[in-house]
Motif scaffolding. Structure first.
Motif, short mmCIF file in Angstrom:
data_model
loop_
_atom_site.label_atom_id
_atom_site.label_comp_id
_atom_site.label_asym_id
_atom_site.label_seq_id
_atom_site.Cartn_x
_atom_site.Cartn_y
_atom_site.Cartn_z
N GLY A 74 38.63 38.12 46.74
CA GLY A 74 37.61 37.07 46.68
C GLY A 74 36.62 37.27 45.55
N ALA A 75 36.38 38.52 45.16
CA ALA A 75 35.42 38.81 44.09
C ALA A 75 35.82 38.15 42.78
CB ALA A 75 35.27 40.32 43.91
N SER A 76 37.11 38.10 42.49
CA SER A 76 37.56 37.45 41.25
C SER A 76 37.23 35.96 41.27
CB SER A 76 39.07 37.64 41.05
OG SER A 76 39.33 38.95 40.67
N HIS A 77 37.46 35.34 42.41
CA HIS A 77 37.16 33.91 42.56
C HIS A 77 35.65 33.66 42.40
CE1 HIS A 77 37.42 29.81 43.97
NE2 HIS A 77 36.54 30.08 44.92
N ARG A 78 34.83 34.49 43.06
CA ARG A 78 33.39 34.32 42.95
C ARG A 78 32.91 34.56 41.52
NH1 ARG A 78 34.15 36.63 48.03
NH2 ARG A 78 33.95 38.74 47.21
N ARG A 79 33.55 35.48 40.82
CA ARG A 79 33.18 35.76 39.43
C ARG A 79 33.47 34.55 38.53
NH1 ARG A 79 35.82 39.26 34.89
NH2 ARG A 79 33.97 39.99 33.78
N VAL A 80 34.63 33.94 38.73
CA VAL A 80 34.98 32.75 37.95
C VAL A 80 33.97 31.63 38.22
CG1 VAL A 80 36.71 30.90 37.73
CG2 VAL A 80 37.44 33.29 37.76
N GLN A 81 33.59 31.44 39.47
CA GLN A 81 32.59 30.41 39.82
C GLN A 81 31.25 30.71 39.16
OE1 GLN A 81 32.80 30.64 44.13
NE2 GLN A 81 33.77 28.62 44.20
N ARG A 82 30.83 31.99 39.19
CA ARG A 82 29.55 32.38 38.61
C ARG A 82 29.54 32.13 37.10
NH1 ARG A 82 29.65 36.80 40.79
NH2 ARG A 82 30.53 38.11 39.17
N ILE A 83 30.63 32.49 36.42
CA ILE A 83 30.72 32.28 34.97
C ILE A 83 30.72 30.79 34.67
CG2 ILE A 83 32.28 32.53 32.98
CD1 ILE A 83 33.04 35.32 34.21
N HIS A 84 31.42 30.00 35.47
CA HIS A 84 31.46 28.55 35.30
C HIS A 84 30.06 27.94 35.45
CE1 HIS A 84 33.08 24.51 35.28
NE2 HIS A 84 32.46 24.27 36.43
N GLU A 99 38.54 45.16 52.98
CA GLU A 99 38.22 45.56 51.60
C GLU A 99 39.13 44.85 50.61
OE1 GLU A 99 38.36 49.83 51.36
OE2 GLU A 99 36.49 50.06 52.47
N LYS A 100 40.40 44.68 50.96
CA LYS A 100 41.34 43.99 50.07
C LYS A 100 41.00 42.51 49.96
CE LYS A 100 45.00 47.34 50.74
NZ LYS A 100 46.27 47.68 51.35
N GLU A 101 40.58 41.89 51.06
CA GLU A 101 40.17 40.48 51.03
C GLU A 101 38.91 40.29 50.17
OE1 GLU A 101 39.77 39.44 55.16
OE2 GLU A 101 41.94 39.25 55.44
N GLN A 102 37.94 41.19 50.34
CA GLN A 102 36.72 41.13 49.53
C GLN A 102 37.05 41.32 48.04
OE1 GLN A 102 33.82 40.16 50.23
NE2 GLN A 102 33.02 40.95 52.14
N ALA A 162 25.36 47.82 52.30
CA ALA A 162 25.80 47.36 50.98
C ALA A 162 27.09 48.08 50.60
CB ALA A 162 24.72 47.62 49.93
N THR A 163 28.09 47.30 50.20
CA THR A 163 29.40 47.84 49.85
C THR A 163 29.91 47.16 48.59
OG1 THR A 163 29.90 48.11 52.20
CG2 THR A 163 31.76 48.23 50.69
N ILE A 164 30.42 47.94 47.66
CA ILE A 164 31.00 47.37 46.45
C ILE A 164 32.31 46.67 46.83
CG2 ILE A 164 32.13 49.54 45.82
CD1 ILE A 164 31.56 48.71 42.86
N THR A 165 32.49 45.47 46.29
CA THR A 165 33.72 44.73 46.58
C THR A 165 34.71 44.82 45.43
OG1 THR A 165 32.83 42.67 45.71
CG2 THR A 165 32.53 43.09 48.08
N ARG A 166 34.17 44.88 44.20
CA ARG A 166 35.06 44.97 43.04
C ARG A 166 34.27 45.42 41.82
NH1 ARG A 166 40.08 41.12 41.82
NH2 ARG A 166 40.92 42.31 40.09
N ALA A 167 34.91 46.20 40.99
CA ALA A 167 34.34 46.61 39.71
C ALA A 167 35.18 45.97 38.61
CB ALA A 167 34.36 48.12 39.57
N PHE A 168 34.51 45.37 37.65
CA PHE A 168 35.21 44.77 36.52
C PHE A 168 35.09 45.74 35.35
CE2 PHE A 168 34.03 41.40 39.46
CZ PHE A 168 35.26 40.75 39.63
#
Length: 161
Positions: free
Chosen positions: A145-155, A139-142, A81-87
């Motif tokens: 990508g985390a921002s994109h996945r977050r937008v999808q999740r909120i949508h 790590e930079k790609e993840q 398990a690895t953190i990809t992004r912290a908001f």
């Protein structure tokens, strides 16, 4: 007094969890139950999130969990398990599960998923967390990508409400 830095690298909170598939973890065919694997992945991802945040964290979301291959009774399961992004108060953790067939000696990726956690303060309210600083290409790609996945999740959440 030691000054706290305002970010961490993903490596500083990376977690590796190991389990052995026992009879109680399997279905009648001797295969690891999917729910048990998701439980183990969630625990590993939670430890990763709490290590990063240095606070209690709760699961908010698990994106699509794909089961690529089966794990069998007696297999050794390793979850990374690895953190990809912290908001602000939430973070995304990527978890991968591998099964090692002890007698055959081969290891297979059996599942992967992205987990979202929120850090809590002592009163159970969402609490700010430090950012992460990705270092390598993956790590930079993840991270991106985390921002994109977050937008999808909120949508998806807005659509279901």
């Amino acid at each position: 007094m030691k000054k706290m830095k305002n970010h961490k690298t993903p490596a500083e909170s990376r977690i590796i969890k190991t389990e052995v598939v026992c009879p109680n973890d399997t279905n009648p065919m001797g295969m690891l139950q999917g729910g048990r694997l998701v439980e183990w992945m969630d625990i590993a991802a939670a430890v990763c999130a709490q290590t990063h945040a240095e606070k209690i964290c709760v699961t908010v979301s698990i994106n699509e969990v794909d089961f690529n291959k089966s794990a069998m009774l007696g297999d050794i399961i390793t979850i990374k398990a690895t953190i990809t992004r912290a908001f602000n108060t939430s973070m995304e953790v990527f978890a991968q599960a591998f099964a090692r067939h002890v007698l055959a000696g081969n290891t297979n990726l059996i599942s992967e998923a992205y987990f979202t956690f929120v850090a809590l303060d002592g009163e159970g309210k969402a609490s700010r967390i430090r950012a992460i600083k990705p270092t390598g290409k993956n790590e930079k790609e993840q991270y991106t990508g985390a921002s994109h996945r977050r937008v999808q999740r909120i949508h998806r959440k807005k659509i279901s409400c």
